[in-house]
Scaffold this active site. Structure first.
Site, short mmCIF file in Angstrom:
data_model
loop_
_atom_site.label_atom_id
_atom_site.label_comp_id
_atom_site.label_asym_id
_atom_site.label_seq_id
_atom_site.Cartn_x
_atom_site.Cartn_y
_atom_site.Cartn_z
N HIS A 1 -1.60 -39.43 21.72
CA HIS A 1 -0.26 -38.89 21.60
C HIS A 1 0.75 -39.89 22.13
CE1 HIS A 1 -2.20 -35.09 20.74
NE2 HIS A 1 -1.03 -34.45 20.65
N ASP B 1 15.30 8.19 5.24
CA ASP B 1 14.00 8.18 4.55
C ASP B 1 14.13 7.76 3.10
OD1 ASP B 1 12.44 8.93 6.67
OD2 ASP B 1 12.34 11.05 6.14
N GLU C 1 9.90 6.75 16.79
CA GLU C 1 10.07 6.14 15.46
C GLU C 1 11.45 6.49 14.91
OE1 GLU C 1 7.87 6.40 11.07
OE2 GLU C 1 7.56 7.97 12.57
N HIS D 1 5.10 16.41 7.38
CA HIS D 1 4.40 15.21 6.92
C HIS D 1 2.89 15.32 7.11
CE1 HIS D 1 7.20 12.14 5.63
NE2 HIS D 1 8.02 12.44 6.61
N GLN E 1 10.01 16.61 9.85
CA GLN E 1 9.02 15.66 10.36
C GLN E 1 7.63 16.28 10.41
OE1 GLN E 1 10.15 12.49 11.02
NE2 GLN E 1 7.98 12.08 10.85
N GLN F 1 -10.83 0.47 1.38
CA GLN F 1 -11.31 -0.42 0.32
C GLN F 1 -10.15 -1.12 -0.39
OE1 GLN F 1 -11.75 2.88 0.49
NE2 GLN F 1 -11.62 3.91 -1.51
N GLU G 1 -1.25 -34.72 30.14
CA GLU G 1 -2.17 -33.80 29.47
C GLU G 1 -3.46 -34.47 29.05
OE1 GLU G 1 -0.13 -31.79 26.32
OE2 GLU G 1 1.09 -30.60 27.70
N TYR H 1 0.85 -1.19 0.00
CA TYR H 1 0.00 0.00 0.00
C TYR H 1 0.88 1.24 0.00
CZ TYR H 1 -3.67 3.33 0.95
OH TYR H 1 -4.55 4.39 0.84
N ASN I 1 -3.41 6.40 6.13
CA ASN I 1 -4.12 7.20 7.12
C ASN I 1 -4.81 6.29 8.14
OD1 ASN I 1 -6.44 6.20 5.88
ND2 ASN I 1 -6.83 8.07 4.72
N SER J 1 3.62 9.95 12.22
CA SER J 1 5.08 9.92 12.23
C SER J 1 5.65 10.83 13.30
CB SER J 1 5.60 10.32 10.85
OG SER J 1 6.96 9.98 10.73
#
Length: 435
Positions: A421, A362, A328, A263, A260, A192, A416, A130, A215, A238
């Site tokens: 087993h 970056d 971060e 952004h 920063q 979506q 157990e 994405y 987002n 961020s």
């Protein structure tokens, strides 16, 4: 105005506020919308994608327009400058070189007791990347997400990104995708797009892992589809935290904070320093650099709400506050950054020295810029080759090796309450194979 704080208790309170800056009420409200989008796309496929793209992005598409055509991909190379193309290719080489060093190696260990143990790493079959749109275009995000998948030898990499005006996608993004090895690109964004990757539609294939920031709607969608597919992380707003001493250049520090803040209106830009004069100089310099800033309004909003300068008595205190925040991005703009590094426990990426701005990481240093946010660096790491791989355990016992541990296995199985087993071992070791 960038605030200056000198009291440790007040600094801790403000850092906690900034770390928790995404409202839970907002998340709950938006999660209901995301659930509806996911459910509808799962049921209706392309029809729902087209509907939501028109509703949320004000872009009308036909099913045939979802996939970016070869003609558009070829044309993208004619629409970027040679300088930008060279930069994309340099970044591609740097990022690929770094990630090739991080490929997990399968291994097998042959024990003296005729026991063979090992671990086998294999890539996922299909990865979905994405790439956000909105306020800016991000060819660097393409490279940072797709190249590790390519290095991991994922057979098929597909990408989704929101369409812009005229149904177009930024040509730099398209060029970066091709340079990084993406095979299919679809013009769809938001929750979506995550639904399409997670469940598949008539046009977009279902993937095994979804990576890439977005987002709040994208982040919530990734959270809700986790389990149906793997994800890299839940990226929040961020942030950068700069630790600086008397030797730091206030012009550089201010530029790093603004890099920063530009952004997003809820990006965080924090300076912790041992030098009161530097704090005041940075405060003034941020104001000066904002005067003609092309993204002034949103940058000022971020600085006003989530910008902070903290003056402390020592670098050890600065490291302690940084560890509590778990940033971060962490910049150590101090005389001896490697000495303080020993005291840093939690950070997504660490930039050492006055000549290493965050922008280096970056774009093309090599290490990944998809990093844990909102304190997640306490337990999480950067996206890497491992994100696109899984491992299988390898186990082989000879009959004599099984015989040696037969009693212990049977005792544990009986404890157990799992008699079959125990029988699966007993029948082999006593040689009783009768029906």
């Amino acid at each position: 105005m960038l605030r200056i704080i000198t009291q440790p208790a007040e600094a801790q309170t403000e850092l906690r506020r900034i770390c928790d800056r995404t409202s839970q009420d907002e998340i709950v409200h938006k999660e209901a919308t995301v659930r509806e989008v996911l459910h509808t796309v799962k049921r209706q496929g392309d029809k729902a994608l087209l509907h939501y793209t028109e509703e949320f992005d004000q872009v009308s598409l036909s099913p045939e327009q979802l996939r970016v055509s070869g003609t558009e991909l070829d044309a993208a190379y004619q629409q970027v400058s040679k300088e930008l193309l060279d930069a994309i290719r340099l970044a591609t080489r740097q990022i690929e070189t770094f990630h090739r060093q991080r490929v997990p190696k399968s291994w097998v260990q042959f024990g003296d007791d005729e026991v063979v143990l090992g671990k086998r790493y294999t890539p996922v079959d299909m990865a979905g990347i994405y790439v956000p749109g909105g306020r800016a275009s991000y060819p660097s995000t393409v490279l940072m997400n797709a190249i590790p998948a390519k290095v991991a030898k994922v057979p098929q990499i597909v990408m989704v990104t929101p369409p812009g005006a005229g149904n177009k996608i930024n040509p730099a993004v398209l060029v970066a995708a091709q340079e990084a090895g993406v095979q299919e690109i679809y013009r769809v964004g938001g929750a979506q797009a995550i639904a399409a990757l997670a469940y598949g539609t008539q046009t977009i294939p279902k993937v095994d892992v979804i990576t890439g920031p977005g987002n709040i709607y994208v982040t919530l969608a990734k959270k809700l589809v986790y389990g149906a597919v793997g994800i890299d992380s839940l990226a929040g707003p961020s942030e950068v935290l700069v630790i600086a001493d008397h030797a730091a250049n206030p012009v550089y520090v201010a530029a790093d904070l603004l890099a920063q803040a530009e952004h997003d209106p809820i990006a965080a830009a924090i300076l912790i320093t041992t030098d009161t004069q530097l704090a005041q100089q940075v405060q003034a310099e941020v104001k000066r650099q904002l005067i003609d800033h092309p993204r002034r309004l949103l940058t000022e909003k971020a600085i006003a709400n989530y910008g902070l300068i903290v003056v402390v008595d020592s670098l050890e205190t600065a490291a302690q506050l940084s560890n509590e925040f778990a940033p971060e991005h962490l910049e150590l703009e101090i005389t001896e950054p490697w000495d303080l590094l020993e005291k840093i426990r939690h950070a997504g990426a660490i930039f050492l020295g006055n000549s290493t701005p965050e922008a280096v990481g970056d774009y093309l240093a090599g290490p990944n810029h998809t990093l844990p946010t909102s304190g997640a660096a306490r337990y999480a790491s950067a996206l890497g080759v491992e994100t696109f791989m899984k491992h299988s355990s390898l186990i082989q016992y000879s009959s004599s090796a099984l015989n040696k541990v037969s009693g212990a296995i049977q005792a544990l199985a009986q404890a157990e309450g799992l008699p079959s087993h125990a029988d699966s071992v007993r029948l082999r070791t006593q040689g009783n194979l009768e029906d």
